[in-house]
Design a protein around this motif. Structure first.
Motif, mmCIF file in Angstrom:
data_model
loop_
_atom_site.group_PDB
_atom_site.id
_atom_site.type_symbol
_atom_site.label_atom_id
_atom_site.label_comp_id
_atom_site.label_asym_id
_atom_site.label_seq_id
_atom_site.Cartn_x
_atom_site.Cartn_y
_atom_site.Cartn_z
ATOM 1 N N LYS A 1 30.563 69.644 50.037
ATOM 2 C CA LYS A 1 30.664 68.498 50.694
ATOM 3 C C LYS A 1 30.113 67.250 49.741
ATOM 4 O O LYS A 1 29.192 67.325 49.669
ATOM 5 C CB LYS A 1 30.380 68.295 52.194
ATOM 6 C CG LYS A 1 30.557 66.979 52.795
ATOM 7 C CD LYS A 1 30.020 67.096 54.217
ATOM 8 C CE LYS A 1 30.380 65.584 55.003
ATOM 9 N NZ LYS A 1 29.583 65.921 56.551
ATOM 10 N N MET A 2 30.930 66.288 49.391
ATOM 11 C CA MET A 2 30.546 65.257 48.329
ATOM 12 C C MET A 2 30.707 63.870 49.282
ATOM 13 O O MET A 2 31.921 63.385 49.339
ATOM 14 C CB MET A 2 31.300 65.196 47.140
ATOM 15 C CG MET A 2 30.483 64.474 46.242
ATOM 16 S SD MET A 2 31.238 64.602 44.568
ATOM 17 C CE MET A 2 30.993 66.364 43.962
ATOM 18 N N THR A 3 29.605 63.042 49.350
ATOM 19 C CA THR A 3 29.892 62.009 49.937
ATOM 20 C C THR A 3 29.398 60.724 49.070
ATOM 21 O O THR A 3 28.033 60.621 48.788
ATOM 22 C CB THR A 3 29.004 61.867 51.542
ATOM 23 O OG1 THR A 3 29.683 62.773 52.258
ATOM 24 C CG2 THR A 3 29.372 60.292 52.030
ATOM 25 N N LEU A 4 30.395 59.752 48.688
ATOM 26 C CA LEU A 4 30.041 59.103 47.729
ATOM 27 C C LEU A 4 30.319 57.534 48.557
ATOM 28 O O LEU A 4 31.415 57.233 48.888
ATOM 29 C CB LEU A 4 30.999 59.156 46.310
ATOM 30 C CG LEU A 4 31.075 60.633 45.722
ATOM 31 C CD1 LEU A 4 31.836 60.536 44.685
ATOM 32 C CD2 LEU A 4 29.455 60.975 45.247
ATOM 33 N N ALA A 5 29.475 56.732 48.061
ATOM 34 C CA ALA A 5 29.545 55.338 48.536
ATOM 35 C C ALA A 5 30.649 54.442 47.821
ATOM 36 O O ALA A 5 31.364 53.684 48.048
ATOM 37 C CB ALA A 5 28.243 54.583 48.424
ATOM 38 N N GLY A 6 30.589 54.892 46.312
ATOM 39 C CA GLY A 6 31.268 54.294 45.335
ATOM 40 C C GLY A 6 32.567 55.233 44.782
ATOM 41 O O GLY A 6 33.264 55.921 45.630
#
Length: 288
Positions: free
Chosen positions: A253-258
């Motif tokens: 699970k990868m959560t990126l703001a950008g």
């Protein structure tokens, strides 16, 4: 090379000398002393072999030294040369002064992890556990090997060199302050494998990066994770931007703001949430 032997029985020393003469062995010296209670100084300018003994105090100066087996030092070890050893073991109270290069090929090295080791330490064996102390300069070499660090007392204040083909496995909850990106050369694979949550991925430029185990986040979330080749994530990872040669987020699970910018992207059974653009040359997204 010169070999030095120590024996506390005078008659045994004389016997050893006669045997050496009888066999025309000229590069050996025999001393009548108890190495575990004496101060031993290897000072020859030519290459010398350090006997695998228990020493009270051991000092290495002059030319290069080597040792086979495991030497033990009880109170003080001082090195100012290139010392190529199998294992170095210091008792907990022993001091360690190093202005030279320690090359360690074995997997039974020990010293007080509260110590800061000066000079340069090179782990150049096959799979090795890295002593979790502070290093001034550290090099991890021998392609195909894994160097494992298991405690947060580890750190590098000077240069960190990870050779190509070598994996550095950080198997504890990292703080993100283990080394400075400006002083590192990471040509191998860095693996963050702590099972517990909360490990911090150091804000650096990686050749290959692998994240497994508990949750991970990047130090200084406003920055970009840069991986020249393969980025593999199978955990819950939070960051701002990711730029990588390829990304495999299978079961992760990868959560990126950008943004996420990569070549090939594999996301089998994974989840990617990006606040910015997602750019990939090829995407495999089964059950993602």
């Amino acid at each position: 090379k010169q070999v030095i032997g120590a024996e506390i029985v005078p008659e045994a020393v004389e016997d050893a000398k006669r045997n050496a003469e009888r066999n025309d062995i000229r590069n050996v010296r025999f001393l009548c002393a108890d190495a575990s209670e004496a101060a031993f100084n290897y000072v020859g300018t030519d290459a010398q072999t350090v006997a695998a003994l228990t020493y009270n105090k051991l000092t290495l100066t002059g030319g290069s030294k080597s040792a086979t087996g495991t030497g033990i030092v009880k109170s003080a070890f001082s090195n100012a040369v290139e010392f190529d050893a199998e294992n170095l073991q210091l008792m907990d109270a022993a001091t360690l002064t190093n202005s030279g290069t320690l090359k360690l090929s074995g997997n039974d090295n020990r010293w007080n992890t509260a110590l800061t080791v000066g000079g340069t330490v090179i782990y150049d064996g096959t799979d090795q556990d890295v002593v979790e102390s502070k290093y001034t300069n550290l090099q991890l070499s021998t392609s195909g090997s894994t160097k494992t660090v298991s405690a947060a007392t580890f750190g590098v204040t000077g240069t960190l060199t990870l050779d190509s083909g070598v994996t550095l496995d950080l198997a504890y909850v990292t703080t993100g302050n283990e080394w400075t990106a400006a002083n590192s050369t990471l040509n191998g694979t860095v693996k963050y494998s702590a099972a517990a949550d909360g490990a911090v991925v150091i804000n650096d430029e990686y050749s290959n990066l692998t994240l497994t185990g508990g949750t991970k986040n990047i130090a200084a979330l406003g920055n970009t994770v840069k991986v020249a080749n393969a980025f593999v994530n199978s955990t819950n990872f939070t960051a701002n931007n990711v730029e990588a040669g390829s990304v495999d987020n299978s079961n992760g699970k990868m959560t990126l703001a950008g943004k996420l910018a990569t070549g090939a992207l594999t996301n089998a059974n994974g989840t990617i949430t990006a606040g910015g653009a997602l750019t990939a040359s090829a995407i495999t997204n089964s059950n993602g």
